[in-house]
Scaffold this motif. Structure first.
Motif, PDB file in Angstrom:
ATOM      1  N   LEU A   6       0.863  -1.177   0.000  1.00 29.65           N
ATOM      2  CA  LEU A   6       0.000   0.000   0.000  1.00 29.65           C
ATOM      3  C   LEU A   6       0.901   1.229   0.000  1.00 29.65           C
ATOM      4  O   LEU A   6       1.694   1.432   0.925  1.00 29.65           O
ATOM      5  CB  LEU A   6      -0.913   0.009   1.228  1.00 29.65           C
ATOM      6  CG  LEU A   6      -1.772   1.268   1.421  1.00 29.65           C
ATOM      7  CD1 LEU A   6      -2.693   1.498   0.224  1.00 29.65           C
ATOM      8  CD2 LEU A   6      -2.585   1.183   2.714  1.00 29.65           C
ATOM      9  N   LEU A   7       0.789   2.045  -1.047  1.00 30.59           N
ATOM     10  CA  LEU A   7       1.590   3.255  -1.176  1.00 30.59           C
ATOM     11  C   LEU A   7       0.708   4.445  -0.824  1.00 30.59           C
ATOM     12  O   LEU A   7      -0.214   4.785  -1.567  1.00 30.59           O
ATOM     13  CB  LEU A   7       2.127   3.394  -2.604  1.00 30.59           C
ATOM     14  CG  LEU A   7       2.752   2.131  -3.226  1.00 30.59           C
ATOM     15  CD1 LEU A   7       3.322   2.441  -4.596  1.00 30.59           C
ATOM     16  CD2 LEU A   7       3.812   1.540  -2.317  1.00 30.59           C
ATOM     17  N   CYS A  96      -1.470  -1.308  -4.137  1.00 29.15           N
ATOM     18  CA  CYS A  96      -2.559  -0.346  -3.955  1.00 29.15           C
ATOM     19  C   CYS A  96      -1.959   1.047  -3.739  1.00 29.15           C
ATOM     20  O   CYS A  96      -1.024   1.202  -2.946  1.00 29.15           O
ATOM     21  CB  CYS A  96      -3.420  -0.723  -2.754  1.00 29.15           C
ATOM     22  SG  CYS A  96      -4.121  -2.390  -2.836  1.00 29.15           S
ATOM     23  N   VAL A  97      -2.504   2.032  -4.429  1.00 29.71           N
ATOM     24  CA  VAL A  97      -1.994   3.402  -4.347  1.00 29.71           C
ATOM     25  C   VAL A  97      -3.130   4.315  -3.892  1.00 29.71           C
ATOM     26  O   VAL A  97      -4.239   4.262  -4.441  1.00 29.71           O
ATOM     27  CB  VAL A  97      -1.454   3.873  -5.712  1.00 29.71           C
ATOM     28  CG1 VAL A  97      -0.902   5.290  -5.605  1.00 29.71           C
ATOM     29  CG2 VAL A  97      -0.372   2.921  -6.219  1.00 29.71           C
ATOM     30  N   ARG A 110      -5.458  -4.507   7.462  1.00 29.98           N
ATOM     31  CA  ARG A 110      -5.176  -5.841   6.926  1.00 29.98           C
ATOM     32  C   ARG A 110      -3.871  -5.858   6.133  1.00 29.98           C
ATOM     33  O   ARG A 110      -3.080  -6.808   6.234  1.00 29.98           O
ATOM     34  CB  ARG A 110      -6.335  -6.299   6.035  1.00 29.98           C
ATOM     35  CG  ARG A 110      -6.217  -7.752   5.592  1.00 29.98           C
ATOM     36  CD  ARG A 110      -6.224  -8.673   6.786  1.00 29.98           C
ATOM     37  NE  ARG A 110      -6.106 -10.080   6.402  1.00 29.98           N
ATOM     38  CZ  ARG A 110      -5.366 -10.963   7.057  1.00 29.98           C
ATOM     39  NH1 ARG A 110      -4.678 -10.589   8.125  1.00 29.98           N
ATOM     40  NH2 ARG A 110      -5.312 -12.216   6.663  1.00 29.98           N
ATOM     41  N   ILE A 111      -3.626  -4.800   5.361  1.00 26.15           N
ATOM     42  CA  ILE A 111      -2.386  -4.745   4.583  1.00 26.15           C
ATOM     43  C   ILE A 111      -1.183  -4.631   5.512  1.00 26.15           C
ATOM     44  O   ILE A 111      -0.125  -5.216   5.253  1.00 26.15           O
ATOM     45  CB  ILE A 111      -2.436  -3.580   3.576  1.00 26.15           C
ATOM     46  CG1 ILE A 111      -3.508  -3.868   2.512  1.00 26.15           C
ATOM     47  CG2 ILE A 111      -1.077  -3.384   2.900  1.00 26.15           C
ATOM     48  CD1 ILE A 111      -3.764  -2.723   1.554  1.00 26.15           C
ATOM     49  N   GLU A 112      -1.320  -3.899   6.609  1.00 26.74           N
ATOM     50  CA  GLU A 112      -0.231  -3.823   7.589  1.00 26.74           C
ATOM     51  C   GLU A 112       0.094  -5.201   8.159  1.00 26.74           C
ATOM     52  O   GLU A 112       1.250  -5.499   8.480  1.00 26.74           O
ATOM     53  CB  GLU A 112      -0.608  -2.864   8.721  1.00 26.74           C
ATOM     54  CG  GLU A 112      -0.551  -1.396   8.322  1.00 26.74           C
ATOM     55  CD  GLU A 112      -1.014  -0.479   9.436  1.00 26.74           C
ATOM     56  OE1 GLU A 112      -1.830  -0.930  10.272  1.00 26.74           O
ATOM     57  OE2 GLU A 112      -0.568   0.687   9.474  1.00 26.74           O
ATOM     58  N   GLU A 113      -0.922  -6.062   8.263  1.00 23.40           N
ATOM     59  CA  GLU A 113      -0.726  -7.395   8.836  1.00 23.40           C
ATOM     60  C   GLU A 113      -0.056  -8.363   7.861  1.00 23.40           C
ATOM     61  O   GLU A 113       0.791  -9.165   8.260  1.00 23.40           O
ATOM     62  CB  GLU A 113      -2.072  -7.972   9.279  1.00 23.40           C
ATOM     63  CG  GLU A 113      -2.703  -7.237  10.453  1.00 23.40           C
ATOM     64  CD  GLU A 113      -4.156  -7.641  10.684  1.00 23.40           C
ATOM     65  OE1 GLU A 113      -4.738  -7.182  11.683  1.00 23.40           O
ATOM     66  OE2 GLU A 113      -4.710  -8.406   9.864  1.00 23.40           O
ATOM     67  N   GLY A 115       1.161  -7.457   4.478  1.00 21.83           N
ATOM     68  CA  GLY A 115       2.021  -6.885   3.448  1.00 21.83           C
ATOM     69  C   GLY A 115       2.855  -5.736   3.979  1.00 21.83           C
ATOM     70  O   GLY A 115       3.304  -5.761   5.127  1.00 21.83           O
ATOM     71  N   LYS A 116       3.044  -4.722   3.144  1.00 19.07           N
ATOM     72  CA  LYS A 116       3.863  -3.573   3.524  1.00 19.07           C
ATOM     73  C   LYS A 116       3.127  -2.280   3.181  1.00 19.07           C
ATOM     74  O   LYS A 116       2.549  -2.160   2.100  1.00 19.07           O
ATOM     75  CB  LYS A 116       5.210  -3.600   2.795  1.00 19.07           C
ATOM     76  CG  LYS A 116       6.118  -4.750   3.227  1.00 19.07           C
ATOM     77  CD  LYS A 116       7.470  -4.673   2.535  1.00 19.07           C
ATOM     78  CE  LYS A 116       8.382  -5.805   3.004  1.00 19.07           C
ATOM     79  NZ  LYS A 116       9.706  -5.755   2.328  1.00 19.07           N
TER      80      LYS A 116
END
Length: 320
Positions: A6-7, A96-97, A110-113, A115-116
């Motif tokens: 996620l950017l 995802c941007v 969820r992305i923090e859990e 991914g990055k």
């Protein structure tokens, strides 16, 4: 490789450069048409993201799905995306941007859990933003075999404000403009940007310092009619007020005009105007003006319209 990135952040140029590096790293040359899908958050459906992510790569070890404007995803599409991330495809990277997602957003959590999350923003304080912009300009010029003098860097910041996208465009044009010369100096900046624009910005600051409301509004409207963006103008005006603060300090140290010109990155023909404006402006008034512009900056970024009106009201307030 994480299954999802996620950017986040409003510095579009930094985000786009990172996406470009990520794509070139993860996708073999020539595989973009087969293994890259680009979706828009405003148009993606609940089935789009999972189905694209679960597609098998073609003639490559992995595929990429780039989701732009993820902050525009509808609630049910986020639900489907979060469900996909419970068991993401091992051969797909979802990127995802978004400009911004609220703290506690289920997609962000969820992305923090799994991914990055990478954030792309300049420092909040003005000096920190300007330092980072100067470092970035040097790097941009160096990549093209050129170097910016410190005076040229400061003049570019004065004219463009801490806006990386606009600064990148100007640095790229300057690298072409100077031809075989390696060094980019203030004279090159003035020649490319144009004396008219340089003078207009300094005249606006001078009018505000004299509390010449009619003159300030006339300068502002002239610059806006020439195509200047309100947010960019606000950044330029704030930087000019900070220049006046610095000029007052240098005057107190009895620095000669030539030295002030060098330290501020102000072309010599305009130094007298800066010094006159600094002399008639009190430090408390300059600090109040900067605080007012910071408030207007927040309003401009959060408003859907009326940016020109906000800027004109700020100038009226500064001249009162």
């Amino acid at each position: 490789m994480a299954p999802v990135y996620l950017l986040l952040g409003e510095e579009v140029l930094l985000r786009e450069e990172f996406v470009s590096r990520l794509l070139s790293t993860l996708l073999p040359p020539g595989m973009e048409t087969l293994n890259l899908d680009i979706l828009s958050g405003g148009e993606a459906t609940s089935a789009d993201i999972a189905s694209r992510c679960r597609t098998i790569p073609a003639c490559a070890p992995r595929r990429l799905v780039l989701l732009k404007e993820a902050d525009r995803l509808r609630s049910e599409v986020w639900d489907a995306t979060v469900a996909y991330l419970d068991a993401p495809s091992p051969t797909t990277c979802l990127i995802c941007v978004a400009d911004k997602l609220e703290h506690g957003h289920r997609g962000l959590k969820r992305i923090e859990e799994v991914g990055k999350v990478l954030r792309f923003a300049l420092p909040r304080d003005a000096e920190g933003r300007e330092r980072q912009c100067q470092q970035w300009m040097r790097q941009r010029a160096r990549q093209q075999g050129k170097s910016l003098t410190p005076e040229a860097e400061r003049l570019l910041l004065t004219l463009q404000g801490p806006d990386l996208l606009r600064l990148s465009q100007e640095v790229d044009k300057l690298c072409l403009f100077v031809g075989e010369r390696q060094e980019i100096d203030p004279e090159a900046v003035e020649a490319l940007v144009g004396q008219g624009r340089v003078r207009g910005i300094f005249e606006l600051t001078s009018a505000v310092s004299r509390r010449d409301l009619n003159g300030a509004l006339s300068c502002l409207r002239h610059l806006l009619e020439r195509g200047e963006e309100p947010l960019g103008m606000l950044g330029m005006l704030a930087r000019q007020l900070r220049l006046l603060v610095r000029a007052k300090e240098l005057l107190a140290q009895s620095s000669p005009p030539a030295e002030i010109s060098r330290l501020l990155g102000v072309p010599r023909p305009f130094v007298s105007e800066i010094l006159e404006a600094a002399d008639i402006s009190s430090l408390p008034r300059l600090e109040q003006g900067l605080a007012r512009l910071l408030d207007v900056d927040r309003r401009l970024k959060s408003s859907g319209g009326g940016q020109r009106l906000f800027l004109e009201l700020a100038v009226i307030d500064l001249c009162s």
